[in-house]
Scaffold this active site. Structure first.
Site, short mmCIF file in Angstrom:
data_model
loop_
_atom_site.label_atom_id
_atom_site.label_comp_id
_atom_site.label_asym_id
_atom_site.label_seq_id
_atom_site.Cartn_x
_atom_site.Cartn_y
_atom_site.Cartn_z
N HIS A 186 28.38 -39.01 -53.39
CA HIS A 186 29.59 -38.23 -53.71
C HIS A 186 29.19 -36.86 -54.21
CE1 HIS A 186 29.92 -42.51 -54.76
NE2 HIS A 186 30.99 -42.45 -54.00
N ARG B 267 29.21 -48.43 -62.05
CA ARG B 267 30.02 -47.23 -61.74
C ARG B 267 30.26 -46.41 -63.02
NH1 ARG B 267 28.74 -49.63 -57.72
NH2 ARG B 267 27.09 -48.17 -58.03
N ASP C 253 22.30 -54.52 -48.90
CA ASP C 253 22.21 -53.56 -50.00
C ASP C 253 20.83 -53.63 -50.64
OD1 ASP C 253 24.87 -52.84 -49.67
OD2 ASP C 253 25.59 -53.94 -51.43
N MET C 254 20.44 -52.57 -51.35
CA MET C 254 19.17 -52.62 -52.07
C MET C 254 19.45 -52.80 -53.55
SD MET C 254 15.99 -52.78 -51.59
CE MET C 254 15.42 -52.05 -50.06
N LYS D 238 21.17 -42.61 -53.87
CA LYS D 238 20.24 -42.16 -54.92
C LYS D 238 19.57 -43.36 -55.62
CE LYS D 238 22.44 -37.76 -55.93
NZ LYS D 238 22.97 -36.85 -56.97
N GLY D 239 20.34 -44.45 -55.82
CA GLY D 239 19.79 -45.62 -56.53
C GLY D 239 20.55 -45.82 -57.83
N ARG E 80 20.98 -46.85 -44.87
CA ARG E 80 21.91 -46.11 -45.74
C ARG E 80 21.04 -45.48 -46.84
NH1 ARG E 80 24.99 -50.00 -49.15
NH2 ARG E 80 26.51 -50.17 -47.45
P1 FDA Z 1 25.60 -38.49 -58.67
O1 FDA Z 1 25.52 -39.74 -59.46
O2 FDA Z 1 24.64 -37.40 -58.97
O3 FDA Z 1 27.08 -37.94 -58.77
C1 FDA Z 1 27.48 -36.72 -58.16
C2 FDA Z 1 28.97 -36.56 -58.36
O4 FDA Z 1 29.66 -37.60 -57.68
C3 FDA Z 1 29.46 -36.70 -59.81
O5 FDA Z 1 29.36 -35.47 -60.48
C4 FDA Z 1 30.88 -37.16 -59.62
O6 FDA Z 1 31.71 -36.07 -59.27
C5 FDA Z 1 30.76 -38.05 -58.42
N1 FDA Z 1 30.51 -39.46 -58.81
C6 FDA Z 1 29.36 -40.14 -58.67
N2 FDA Z 1 29.49 -41.40 -59.13
C7 FDA Z 1 30.74 -41.49 -59.57
C8 FDA Z 1 31.48 -42.53 -60.17
N3 FDA Z 1 30.95 -43.73 -60.42
N4 FDA Z 1 32.76 -42.27 -60.51
C9 FDA Z 1 33.32 -41.07 -60.27
N5 FDA Z 1 32.66 -40.05 -59.71
C10 FDA Z 1 31.40 -40.25 -59.37
N6 FDA Z 1 22.89 -48.01 -55.03
C11 FDA Z 1 21.88 -48.90 -54.94
O7 FDA Z 1 20.98 -48.89 -55.78
N7 FDA Z 1 21.87 -49.81 -53.91
C12 FDA Z 1 22.81 -49.83 -52.94
O8 FDA Z 1 22.74 -50.65 -52.02
C13 FDA Z 1 23.86 -48.88 -53.01
N8 FDA Z 1 24.85 -48.83 -52.08
C14 FDA Z 1 25.73 -47.77 -52.07
C15 FDA Z 1 26.66 -47.63 -51.05
C16 FDA Z 1 27.47 -46.52 -50.97
C17 FDA Z 1 28.41 -46.34 -49.82
C18 FDA Z 1 27.40 -45.52 -52.01
C19 FDA Z 1 28.24 -44.28 -51.94
C20 FDA Z 1 26.54 -45.70 -53.05
C21 FDA Z 1 25.72 -46.81 -53.12
N9 FDA Z 1 24.85 -47.00 -54.20
C22 FDA Z 1 23.87 -47.96 -54.10
C23 FDA Z 1 25.03 -46.24 -55.46
C24 FDA Z 1 24.17 -45.00 -55.50
O9 FDA Z 1 22.82 -45.35 -55.63
C25 FDA Z 1 24.56 -44.08 -56.67
O10 FDA Z 1 24.39 -44.76 -57.88
C26 FDA Z 1 25.99 -43.57 -56.60
O11 FDA Z 1 26.38 -43.27 -55.29
C27 FDA Z 1 26.12 -42.27 -57.44
O12 FDA Z 1 25.28 -41.28 -56.90
P2 FDA Z 1 25.83 -39.97 -56.15
O13 FDA Z 1 24.96 -39.77 -54.96
O14 FDA Z 1 27.25 -40.09 -55.86
O15 FDA Z 1 25.47 -38.76 -57.11
#
Ligand code: FDA
Length: 309
Positions: free
Chosen positions: A229, A291, A133-134, A189-190, A186
């Protein structure tokens, strides 16, 4: 909303609240929305259930920023047990996700290197994959260096990968370097708080960069993960793949356990690969708070559900 995000990220680092929450039964009930359980048996059960719906998993034993070498080695032991469990269930299509600060990176990078090398070697033996993971940007270069070094060891190719965050300005260049090495990435966004000289402060710029970087990955000929997501990111990925005639099985979407289960299932129905990041363990507090930072409305949602019970 950015204020709430910062507040939850600040809370994710609060040691007192962390200790209190992780020990309380109310805390356990709250965290169960995003955490698959406290034990190894529970996480394996969760992975088996996902597998029944044609969903793969990456298992994460929660914990980060350990403070003693013993703690780092204990964290690694749990992963060794996970890898053993995965090896006996090859159909389940599970792998593991680890964090360098959980393997002692803050104490001694040499210790972390030794521990992670051992895990990757075990991953090779178990015919699976170790994703690093990052974490925050202070670890970006060290993480890239370690993963590149491990990937270059004969036999490890394809068994260790990394995460790249679309909010960092440097990511396009990092992807170029890593894909040249053939390393699986992978893209997410971060999730950490970063300064404006390192990361795009505005969501719209992060999103635009995500789309651009996803396209860079999808045309690299390597099996990567698109982790989001966000329906706009997913739609852009689907359109790009369709327009370029890219095999939908040549990459996977990834999402977090408990988030947008509807979307997880519909993408599988459409023929895409889906992998869920399944965290477990007693040290759930910082993960849980990140989260909430992503979607502060989750705090209300969880509070309402607790009141209903
Ligand atoms: P965004 O935050 O813009 O959300 C878009 C939509 O998704 C929201 O409107 C909502 O509907 C839904 N959503 C998003 N987050 C939600 C939540 N917590 N609860 C409910 N709904 C939600 N980051 C990192 O810095 N290092 C890492 O190694 C990883 N690893 C990782 C693995 C995997 C499999 C995922 C999916 C994510 C990560 N992340 C991560 C986290 C990532 O950086 C980011 O913070 C989250 O995925 C939220 O970003 P979205 O792309 O979902 O979009």
């Amino acid at each position: 909303m950015p204020i709430l995000r910062s507040a939850f990220i600040a809370l994710s680092r609060n040691v007192t609240l962390r200790k209190f929450s992780e020990r309380s039964s109310l805390g356990h009930r709250m965290s169960s929305r995003f955490v698959a359980g406290m034990t190894l048996d529970e996480v394996i059960h969760a992975a088996e259930e996902l597998h029944k719906s044609d969903i793969a998993s990456t298992l994460d034993s929660l914990g980060e920023n350990v403070t003693t070498p013993e703690e780092a080695r204990r964290s690694a032991d749990i992963y060794h047990r996970l890898l053993d469990a995965i090896q006996t269930r090859p159909d389940m299509n599970a792998n593991v996700s680890i964090k360098l600060t959980q393997m002692g990176m803050d104490l001694d990078p040499g210790l972390a290197q030794e521990i992670v090398a051992g895990l990757v070697q075990h991953g090779v033996g178990a015919n699976t994959f170790v994703r690093v993971d990052m974490e925050g940007s202070e670890y970006t270069q060290a993480t890239i260096d370690m993963v590149r070094g491990l990937h270059a060891i004969p036999g490890n190719r394809g068994h260790v990968g990394i995460v790249i965050q679309a909010y960092l300005y440097r990511s396009e260049e990092d992807i170029r370097t890593l894909t040249n090495d053939g390393i699986r990435i992978r893209l997410c966004k971060g999730a950490y708080k970063e300064a404006a000289n390192l990361a795009f402060p505005e969501k719209k710029d992060v999103d635009a960069n995500f789309v651009k970087l996803a396209q860079q990955l999808l045309t690299s000929g390597i099996y990567h993960g698109i982790a989001t997501h966000d329906e706009h990111m997913i739609a852009a990925t689907k359109k790009f793949v369709r327009d370029r005639n890219i095999d939908p099985k040549s990459f996977e979407f990834q999402m977090l356990y408990g988030i947008r289960r509807d979307l997880q299932k519909s993408l599988v129905r459409e023929g895409f690969n889906m992998r869920i990041y399944v965290p477990f363990g007693t040290e759930w507090y910082p993960y849980f708070m990140r989260r909430l930072a992503e979607r502060p409305a989750n705090a209300l949602f969880i509070a309402r559900n607790l009141l209903k019970q």
